[in-house]
Design a protein around this motif. Structure first.
Motif, PDB file in Angstrom:
ATOM      1  N   UNK A  78       1.626  -5.621  16.550  1.00  0.00           N
ATOM      2  CA  UNK A  78       1.736  -6.850  15.759  1.00  0.00           C
ATOM      3  C   UNK A  78       0.477  -7.090  14.933  1.00  0.00           C
ATOM      4  N   UNK A  79      -0.685  -6.868  15.522  1.00  0.00           N
ATOM      5  CA  UNK A  79      -1.938  -7.029  14.779  1.00  0.00           C
ATOM      6  C   UNK A  79      -2.050  -6.007  13.646  1.00  0.00           C
ATOM      7  N   UNK A  80      -1.649  -4.771  13.924  1.00  0.00           N
ATOM      8  CA  UNK A  80      -1.688  -3.733  12.889  1.00  0.00           C
ATOM      9  C   UNK A  80      -0.712  -4.064  11.761  1.00  0.00           C
ATOM     10  N   UNK A  81       0.446  -4.611  12.111  1.00  0.00           N
ATOM     11  CA  UNK A  81       1.430  -4.985  11.085  1.00  0.00           C
ATOM     12  C   UNK A  81       0.884  -6.107  10.207  1.00  0.00           C
ATOM     13  N   UNK A  82       0.212  -7.084  10.811  1.00  0.00           N
ATOM     14  CA  UNK A  82      -0.400  -8.160  10.026  1.00  0.00           C
ATOM     15  C   UNK A  82      -1.464  -7.589   9.083  1.00  0.00           C
ATOM     16  N   UNK A  83      -2.246  -6.645   9.590  1.00  0.00           N
ATOM     17  CA  UNK A  83      -3.242  -5.974   8.753  1.00  0.00           C
ATOM     18  C   UNK A  83      -2.550  -5.234   7.597  1.00  0.00           C
ATOM     19  N   UNK A  84      -1.411  -4.611   7.891  1.00  0.00           N
ATOM     20  CA  UNK A  84      -0.663  -3.894   6.857  1.00  0.00           C
ATOM     21  C   UNK A  84      -0.168  -4.817   5.756  1.00  0.00           C
ATOM     22  N   UNK A  85       0.347  -5.981   6.137  1.00  0.00           N
ATOM     23  CA  UNK A  85       0.790  -6.949   5.127  1.00  0.00           C
ATOM     24  C   UNK A  85      -0.398  -7.375   4.278  1.00  0.00           C
ATOM     25  N   UNK A 104      -3.212  -5.789   3.732  1.00  0.00           N
ATOM     26  CA  UNK A 104      -3.671  -4.671   2.902  1.00  0.00           C
ATOM     27  C   UNK A 104      -2.757  -4.468   1.697  1.00  0.00           C
ATOM     28  N   UNK A 105      -1.465  -4.508   1.920  1.00  0.00           N
ATOM     29  CA  UNK A 105      -0.525  -4.306   0.812  1.00  0.00           C
ATOM     30  C   UNK A 105      -0.656  -5.411  -0.231  1.00  0.00           C
ATOM     31  N   UNK A 145      -3.940  -4.870  -2.166  1.00  0.00           N
ATOM     32  CA  UNK A 145      -3.833  -3.764  -3.125  1.00  0.00           C
ATOM     33  C   UNK A 145      -3.051  -4.217  -4.357  1.00  0.00           C
ATOM     34  N   UNK A 146      -1.953  -4.923  -4.137  1.00  0.00           N
ATOM     35  CA  UNK A 146      -1.166  -5.424  -5.269  1.00  0.00           C
ATOM     36  C   UNK A 146      -1.987  -6.401  -6.105  1.00  0.00           C
ATOM     37  N   UNK A 147      -2.751  -7.255  -5.437  1.00  0.00           N
ATOM     38  CA  UNK A 147      -3.591  -8.217  -6.159  1.00  0.00           C
ATOM     39  C   UNK A 147      -4.609  -7.483  -7.031  1.00  0.00           C
ATOM     40  N   UNK A 148      -5.186  -6.432  -6.503  1.00  0.00           N
ATOM     41  CA  UNK A 148      -6.133  -5.641  -7.285  1.00  0.00           C
ATOM     42  C   UNK A 148      -5.491  -4.984  -8.495  1.00  0.00           C
ATOM     43  N   UNK A 149      -4.236  -4.601  -8.362  1.00  0.00           N
ATOM     44  CA  UNK A 149      -3.524  -3.982  -9.492  1.00  0.00           C
ATOM     45  C   UNK A 149      -3.236  -5.004 -10.595  1.00  0.00           C
ATOM     46  N   UNK A 150      -3.212  -6.280 -10.228  1.00  0.00           N
ATOM     47  CA  UNK A 150      -2.932  -7.312 -11.227  1.00  0.00           C
ATOM     48  C   UNK A 150      -3.973  -7.363 -12.321  1.00  0.00           C
ATOM     49  N   UNK A 194       4.767  -5.333   0.491  1.00  0.00           N
ATOM     50  CA  UNK A 194       4.124  -6.161   1.504  1.00  0.00           C
ATOM     51  C   UNK A 194       4.943  -6.359   2.779  1.00  0.00           C
ATOM     52  N   UNK A 195       6.240  -6.291   2.687  1.00  0.00           N
ATOM     53  CA  UNK A 195       7.058  -6.545   3.864  1.00  0.00           C
ATOM     54  C   UNK A 195       7.382  -5.279   4.660  1.00  0.00           C
ATOM     55  N   UNK A 196       6.991  -4.119   4.178  1.00  0.00           N
ATOM     56  CA  UNK A 196       7.251  -2.876   4.913  1.00  0.00           C
ATOM     57  C   UNK A 196       6.621  -2.891   6.302  1.00  0.00           C
TER      58      UNK A 196
END
Length: 139
Positions: A69-76, A78-79, A82-87, A115-117
């Motif tokens: 669960x903690x890793x999944x929160x980190x994944x959201x 991070x995603x 990354x998307x924000x940086x692409x903006x 983000x939801x993966x």
């Protein structure tokens, strides 16, 4: 029957997440290996809870689910980051409010990271937590 159904859903979630990661070739950096490690943890927890439901085993399964669960929160996070940086590549990006920028990153209006993966991992972990509360039927 409920326990068996929950175990099946966890197994399906693990297989689906593994397939999605493989299709996306999600192994290009150490950070991209995190979900593979969480899938391994989920698999270990699934096997443990399927074979034994002693208090010690259930404690281990719950700890592994919490790690996922903690890793999944980190994944959201991070995603979305990354998307924000692409903006920044969008000329109109600076005219958006910070809230609108983060909303665009969360909804994948900018960037390619879904983000939801990581939610697939969280869902399987939560299902494992549910399994850990359902007692095995007496034999």
């Amino acid at each position: 029957m409920l326990r068996l159904g929950l175990l099946a859903l966890v197994a399906i979630g693990i297989a689906g997440a593994a397939a999605e990661l493989a299709f996306e070739r999600h192994w290009g950096s150490p950070t991209q290996l995190i979900p593979w490690a969480t899938l391994a943890l989920l698999t270990v927890a699934l096997v443990l809870v399927a074979l034994r439901d002693s208090p010690g085993t259930l404690t281990v399964v719950r700890a592994l689910a919490l790690i996922v669960l903690l890793a999944a929160a980190y994944g959201v996070f991070t995603h979305v980051s990354v998307n924000h940086g692409m903006g920044a590549m969008d000329p109109a990006w600076d005219s958006l409010s910070p809230l609108a920028q983060w909303w665009s990153a969360l909804t994948k209006s900018v960037g390619n990271a879904p983000p939801l993966a990581p939610g697939m991992l969280a869902q399987s972990a939560l299902l494992l937590l549910l399994v850990s509360t359902v007692q095995r039927p007496a034999r």
